[in-house]
Write an enzyme that holds these catalytic residues in place. Sequence first.
Site, PDB file in Angstrom:
ATOM      1  N   ALA A 110       0.838  -1.208   0.000  1.00 16.44           N
ATOM      2  CA  ALA A 110       0.000   0.000   0.000  1.00 16.44           C
ATOM      3  C   ALA A 110       0.863   1.245   0.000  1.00 16.44           C
ATOM      4  CB  ALA A 110      -0.914  -0.005   1.224  1.00 16.44           C
ATOM      5  N   ALA A 111       0.591   2.118  -0.947  1.00 10.34           N
ATOM      6  CA  ALA A 111       1.354   3.363  -1.037  1.00 10.34           C
ATOM      7  C   ALA A 111       0.695   4.279  -2.043  1.00 10.34           C
ATOM      8  CB  ALA A 111       2.790   3.077  -1.495  1.00 10.34           C
ATOM      9  N   GLU A 112       0.971   5.546  -1.907  1.00  9.52           N
ATOM     10  CA  GLU A 112       0.793   6.465  -3.029  1.00  9.52           C
ATOM     11  C   GLU A 112       2.038   6.252  -3.876  1.00  9.52           C
ATOM     12  OE1 GLU A 112      -1.657   8.357  -3.943  1.00  9.52           O
ATOM     13  OE2 GLU A 112      -2.919   7.943  -2.217  1.00  9.52           O
ATOM     14  N   THR A 155      11.425   0.625  -3.419  1.00  5.01           N
ATOM     15  CA  THR A 155      11.716   0.968  -4.814  1.00  5.01           C
ATOM     16  C   THR A 155      13.169   1.384  -5.003  1.00  5.01           C
ATOM     17  OG1 THR A 155      11.257   2.651  -6.496  1.00  5.01           O
ATOM     18  CG2 THR A 155      10.773   3.265  -4.237  1.00  5.01           C
ATOM     19  N   GLU A 187      13.986   3.874  -6.516  1.00  3.84           N
ATOM     20  CA  GLU A 187      14.042   5.351  -6.550  1.00  3.84           C
ATOM     21  C   GLU A 187      14.623   5.945  -5.277  1.00  3.84           C
ATOM     22  OE1 GLU A 187      10.741   7.473  -8.137  1.00  3.84           O
ATOM     23  OE2 GLU A 187      10.310   5.937  -9.613  1.00  3.84           O
ATOM     24  N   LYS A 209       9.172   7.020   0.430  1.00  9.98           N
ATOM     25  CA  LYS A 209       9.517   5.597   0.439  1.00  9.98           C
ATOM     26  C   LYS A 209      10.824   5.381   1.213  1.00  9.98           C
ATOM     27  CE  LYS A 209       7.653   2.603  -1.458  1.00  9.98           C
ATOM     28  NZ  LYS A 209       6.523   1.715  -1.007  1.00  9.98           N
ATOM     29  N   ASN A 211      11.436  -0.415 -12.157  1.00  7.33           N
ATOM     30  CA  ASN A 211      10.112  -0.147 -12.760  1.00  7.33           C
ATOM     31  C   ASN A 211       9.428  -1.429 -13.208  1.00  7.33           C
ATOM     32  OD1 ASN A 211      11.523   2.466 -12.926  1.00  7.33           O
ATOM     33  ND2 ASN A 211       9.694   3.092 -14.041  1.00  7.33           N
ATOM     34  N   LYS A 219       1.065   5.730 -15.485  1.00  6.60           N
ATOM     35  CA  LYS A 219       2.456   5.313 -15.609  1.00  6.60           C
ATOM     36  C   LYS A 219       2.809   5.170 -17.095  1.00  6.60           C
ATOM     37  CE  LYS A 219       2.593   5.060 -11.107  1.00  6.60           C
ATOM     38  NZ  LYS A 219       1.899   4.063 -10.347  1.00  6.60           N
ATOM     39  N   TYR A 268       8.614  13.280 -21.613  1.00  8.40           N
ATOM     40  CA  TYR A 268       9.219  14.334 -20.801  1.00  8.40           C
ATOM     41  C   TYR A 268      10.667  14.601 -21.241  1.00  8.40           C
ATOM     42  CZ  TYR A 268       5.452  13.198 -17.390  1.00  8.40           C
ATOM     43  OH  TYR A 268       4.257  12.951 -16.759  1.00  8.40           O
ATOM     44  N   GLY A 309      12.866  17.754 -11.157  1.00 10.84           N
ATOM     45  CA  GLY A 309      13.746  16.850 -10.395  1.00 10.84           C
ATOM     46  C   GLY A 309      13.875  15.467 -11.021  1.00 10.84           C
TER      47      GLY A 309
HETATM   48  P1  NAD Z   1      -0.560   1.321  -7.184  1.00 15.37           P
HETATM   49  O1  NAD Z   1      -0.649   2.803  -7.051  1.00 15.37           O
HETATM   50  O2  NAD Z   1      -1.007   0.671  -8.442  1.00 15.37           O
HETATM   51  O3  NAD Z   1      -1.384   0.630  -5.991  1.00 15.37           O
HETATM   52  C1  NAD Z   1      -1.341   1.096  -4.678  1.00 15.37           C
HETATM   53  C2  NAD Z   1      -2.499   0.449  -3.917  1.00 15.37           C
HETATM   54  O4  NAD Z   1      -2.433   0.898  -2.549  1.00 15.37           O
HETATM   55  C3  NAD Z   1      -3.878   0.835  -4.430  1.00 15.37           C
HETATM   56  O5  NAD Z   1      -4.705  -0.296  -4.498  1.00 15.37           O
HETATM   57  C4  NAD Z   1      -4.399   1.814  -3.385  1.00 15.37           C
HETATM   58  O6  NAD Z   1      -5.818   1.822  -3.261  1.00 15.37           O
HETATM   59  C5  NAD Z   1      -3.724   1.296  -2.131  1.00 15.37           C
HETATM   60  N1  NAD Z   1      -3.570   2.323  -1.098  1.00 15.37           N
HETATM   61  C6  NAD Z   1      -3.101   3.596  -1.255  1.00 15.37           C
HETATM   62  N2  NAD Z   1      -3.121   4.236  -0.068  1.00 15.37           N
HETATM   63  C7  NAD Z   1      -3.582   3.350   0.852  1.00 15.37           C
HETATM   64  C8  NAD Z   1      -3.798   3.410   2.237  1.00 15.37           C
HETATM   65  N3  NAD Z   1      -3.560   4.539   2.936  1.00 15.37           N
HETATM   66  N4  NAD Z   1      -4.265   2.314   2.874  1.00 15.37           N
HETATM   67  C9  NAD Z   1      -4.537   1.180   2.198  1.00 15.37           C
HETATM   68  N5  NAD Z   1      -4.358   1.067   0.862  1.00 15.37           N
HETATM   69  C10 NAD Z   1      -3.875   2.129   0.199  1.00 15.37           C
HETATM   70  O7  NAD Z   1       0.951   0.962  -6.867  1.00 15.37           O
HETATM   71  P2  NAD Z   1       1.886  -0.199  -7.446  1.00 15.37           P
HETATM   72  O8  NAD Z   1       2.529   0.279  -8.678  1.00 15.37           O
HETATM   73  O9  NAD Z   1       1.139  -1.462  -7.443  1.00 15.37           O
HETATM   74  O10 NAD Z   1       3.002  -0.237  -6.317  1.00 15.37           O
HETATM   75  C11 NAD Z   1       2.857  -1.085  -5.176  1.00 15.37           C
HETATM   76  C12 NAD Z   1       4.055  -0.891  -4.264  1.00 15.37           C
HETATM   77  O11 NAD Z   1       5.246  -1.228  -4.941  1.00 15.37           O
HETATM   78  C13 NAD Z   1       4.221   0.549  -3.779  1.00 15.37           C
HETATM   79  O12 NAD Z   1       4.632   0.501  -2.431  1.00 15.37           O
HETATM   80  C14 NAD Z   1       5.327   1.116  -4.653  1.00 15.37           C
HETATM   81  O13 NAD Z   1       6.058   2.104  -3.980  1.00 15.37           O
HETATM   82  C15 NAD Z   1       6.164  -0.137  -4.894  1.00 15.37           C
HETATM   83  N6  NAD Z   1       6.915  -0.177  -6.165  1.00 15.37           N
HETATM   84  C16 NAD Z   1       6.274   0.054  -7.361  1.00 15.37           C
HETATM   85  C17 NAD Z   1       6.997  -0.042  -8.547  1.00 15.37           C
HETATM   86  C18 NAD Z   1       6.347   0.169  -9.895  1.00 15.37           C
HETATM   87  O14 NAD Z   1       7.039   0.194 -10.907  1.00 15.37           O
HETATM   88  N7  NAD Z   1       5.032   0.304  -9.977  1.00 15.37           N
HETATM   89  C19 NAD Z   1       8.361  -0.359  -8.515  1.00 15.37           C
HETATM   90  C20 NAD Z   1       8.961  -0.570  -7.276  1.00 15.37           C
HETATM   91  C21 NAD Z   1       8.228  -0.488  -6.116  1.00 15.37           C
HETATM   92  O1  TDX Z   2       3.689  10.819 -19.555  1.00 20.92           O
HETATM   93  C1  TDX Z   2       4.825  10.428 -19.202  1.00 20.92           C
HETATM   94  N1  TDX Z   2       5.899  10.763 -19.963  1.00 20.92           N
HETATM   95  C2  TDX Z   2       7.179  10.402 -19.640  1.00 20.92           C
HETATM   96  O2  TDX Z   2       8.130  10.732 -20.364  1.00 20.92           O
HETATM   97  C3  TDX Z   2       5.048   9.651 -17.995  1.00 20.92           C
HETATM   98  C4  TDX Z   2       3.899   9.260 -17.117  1.00 20.92           C
HETATM   99  C5  TDX Z   2       6.337   9.306 -17.688  1.00 20.92           C
HETATM  100  N2  TDX Z   2       7.387   9.688 -18.467  1.00 20.92           N
HETATM  101  C6  TDX Z   2       8.748   9.271 -18.074  1.00 20.92           C
HETATM  102  C7  TDX Z   2       9.149   9.630 -16.659  1.00 20.92           C
HETATM  103  C8  TDX Z   2      10.085   8.525 -16.274  1.00 20.92           C
HETATM  104  O3  TDX Z   2      11.407   8.820 -16.713  1.00 20.92           O
HETATM  105  O4  TDX Z   2       8.790   7.855 -18.122  1.00 20.92           O
HETATM  106  C9  TDX Z   2       9.585   7.310 -17.062  1.00 20.92           C
HETATM  107  C10 TDX Z   2       8.717   6.380 -16.238  1.00 20.92           C
HETATM  108  O5  TDX Z   2       7.749   7.168 -15.562  1.00 20.92           O
HETATM  109  P1  TDX Z   2       6.666   6.526 -14.570  1.00 20.92           P
HETATM  110  O6  TDX Z   2       5.941   5.463 -15.302  1.00 20.92           O
HETATM  111  O7  TDX Z   2       5.913   7.644 -13.963  1.00 20.92           O
HETATM  112  O8  TDX Z   2       7.588   5.773 -13.524  1.00 20.92           O
HETATM  113  P2  TDX Z   2       8.772   6.284 -12.548  1.00 20.92           P
HETATM  114  O9  TDX Z   2       8.659   7.720 -12.268  1.00 20.92           O
HETATM  115  O10 TDX Z   2      10.061   5.788 -13.111  1.00 20.92           O
HETATM  116  O11 TDX Z   2       8.400   5.477 -11.198  1.00 20.92           O
HETATM  117  C11 TDX Z   2       7.953   4.091 -11.280  1.00 20.92           C
HETATM  118  O12 TDX Z   2       8.963   3.191 -10.968  1.00 20.92           O
HETATM  119  C12 TDX Z   2       9.399   3.117  -9.634  1.00 20.92           C
HETATM  120  C13 TDX Z   2       6.761   3.885 -10.349  1.00 20.92           C
HETATM  121  O13 TDX Z   2       5.746   4.820 -10.641  1.00 20.92           O
HETATM  122  C14 TDX Z   2       7.152   3.954  -8.901  1.00 20.92           C
HETATM  123  O14 TDX Z   2       6.051   3.650  -8.061  1.00 20.92           O
HETATM  124  C15 TDX Z   2       8.251   2.968  -8.658  1.00 20.92           C
HETATM  125  O15 TDX Z   2       8.728   3.119  -7.336  1.00 20.92           O
END
Ligand code: NAD
Ligand code: TDX
Length: 351
Positions: A83-85, A134, A136, A163, A188, A198, A216, A290
């Site tokens: 769970a996370a933003e 992550t 990041e 995080k 990612n 994303k 971007y 950033g």
């Molecule tokens: P996501 O945004 O798709 O899902 C997050 C989930 O958490 C959602 O279902 C949301 O409703 C829930 N949530 C948010 N706030 C909450 C709260 N206060 N209480 C309970 N539930 C809550 O995220 P994701 O991409 O599935 O990422 C999951 C985890 O993995 C996160 O901790 C993120 O930091 C980590 N992570 C993601 C990536 C990636 O590429 N997506 C990579 C590395 C780590």
């Molecule tokens: O519209 C876009 N245009 C663009 O150029 C978006 C949404 C992203 N980008 C770029 C920004 C990043 O360099 O693409 C790359 C990937 O962006 P995101 O999909 O937003 O991912 P990132 O910021 O790398 O973070 C992801 O990976 C690590 C997840 O969102 C995180 O939750 C995870 O921790």
Amino acid sequence: MKNILVTGGAGFIGSNFVIYMLEKYDSYRIINLDKLTYAGNLENLKAVENHKNYSFIEGDIADHQLVEEIFKNHDIDYVINFAAESHVDRSILEPEIFIKTNILGTTNLLNAAKKHWQEGDSFKSGKKFIQVSTDEVYGSLGETGYFMETTPLDPHSPYSASKAGADLVVKSYFDTYKMPVNITRCSNNYGPYQFPEKLIPLMIHNALNKKPLPVYGDGMNIRDWLYVEDHCSAIDMVMHNGRLGEVYNVGGHNERPNITIVKTIIGYLNKNVDSSITEDLIKYVEDRKGHDRRYGIDPQKIKDELGWYPKTNFETGIVKTIQWYLQNAEWMKNVTSGEYQNYYKKMYDHK
Ligand code: NAD
Ligand code: TDX
């Protein structure tokens, strides 16, 4: 039977993990605690919603009373905290909720687990708290080198700072109380059920709708991509065999500049779906504030210690992913209606 409290199990990685675990094991009961924010979607869990070993609780990980009740009513053996933003761009617009959920929410879960797992100065055996973190948190790389578990934390966005903060709190519970924990730091992810804020699902969605593809900056920022199922298998291995107190980096050496990802998606859709989807849709827009230049994971530790390796290479994974979104147009339609439209306007219309 063992009980796993999965938090954030209605999100992208969490829902893939819940399905993965229920398909693989009969011996785990999964309790999914999710607040159902804009990113949480119970449609992701349709396949398992009636599974005998699955239950869902809607609620906030930062809600002290609710989390305490869950620990009281279920003998929780593992917490897997997804769970996370999770979106960097949203954290730039509204940092506060990232601090609340990612740091305070994680601390609330740790406190409940500590209270129910501690026996005198030690902890009951077979318990573990896994913090899904992550790459990041390590900040940004130059043209060479990789993130290792020993790389100092140097987060740049409010998201990655929150995080990193959560990771440090988790580490402190190991250092101070010897609480059984692991932290995983993954690169990612991509695959089914990823919310189209994303990069990959956003580009697929826009291309199919002939909308501009917002890249971007110069498009040369590099991310290290991992198919979501390979992340799930890594967490499974850390849960079972990770040494207590350790951090494990997870990544598959799949570094690609963003523009290459965008062109790969266009190429596939052009050839297989609609020849009017072309690179003319690419629109270079104002850079993310950033913006980290490069991420690259060194996964040697999890390979050596736990025998983990990624099964899906990028070329196969991206095709599977695009095909999943093509076959699940209804899912995409549902998640892009409502709040998403406001977010999209706020984020992209001025760019
Ligand atoms: P996501 O945004 O798709 O899902 C997050 C989930 O958490 C959602 O279902 C949301 O409703 C829930 N949530 C948010 N706030 C909450 C709260 N206060 N209480 C309970 N539930 C809550 O995220 P994701 O991409 O599935 O990422 C999951 C985890 O993995 C996160 O901790 C993120 O930091 C980590 N992570 C993601 C990536 C990636 O590429 N997506 C990579 C590395 C780590
Ligand atoms: O519209 C876009 N245009 C663009 O150029 C978006 C949404 C992203 N980008 C770029 C920004 C990043 O360099 O693409 C790359 C990937 O962006 P995101 O999909 O937003 O991912 P990132 O910021 O790398 O973070 C992801 O990976 C690590 C997840 O969102 C995180 O939750 C995870 O921790």
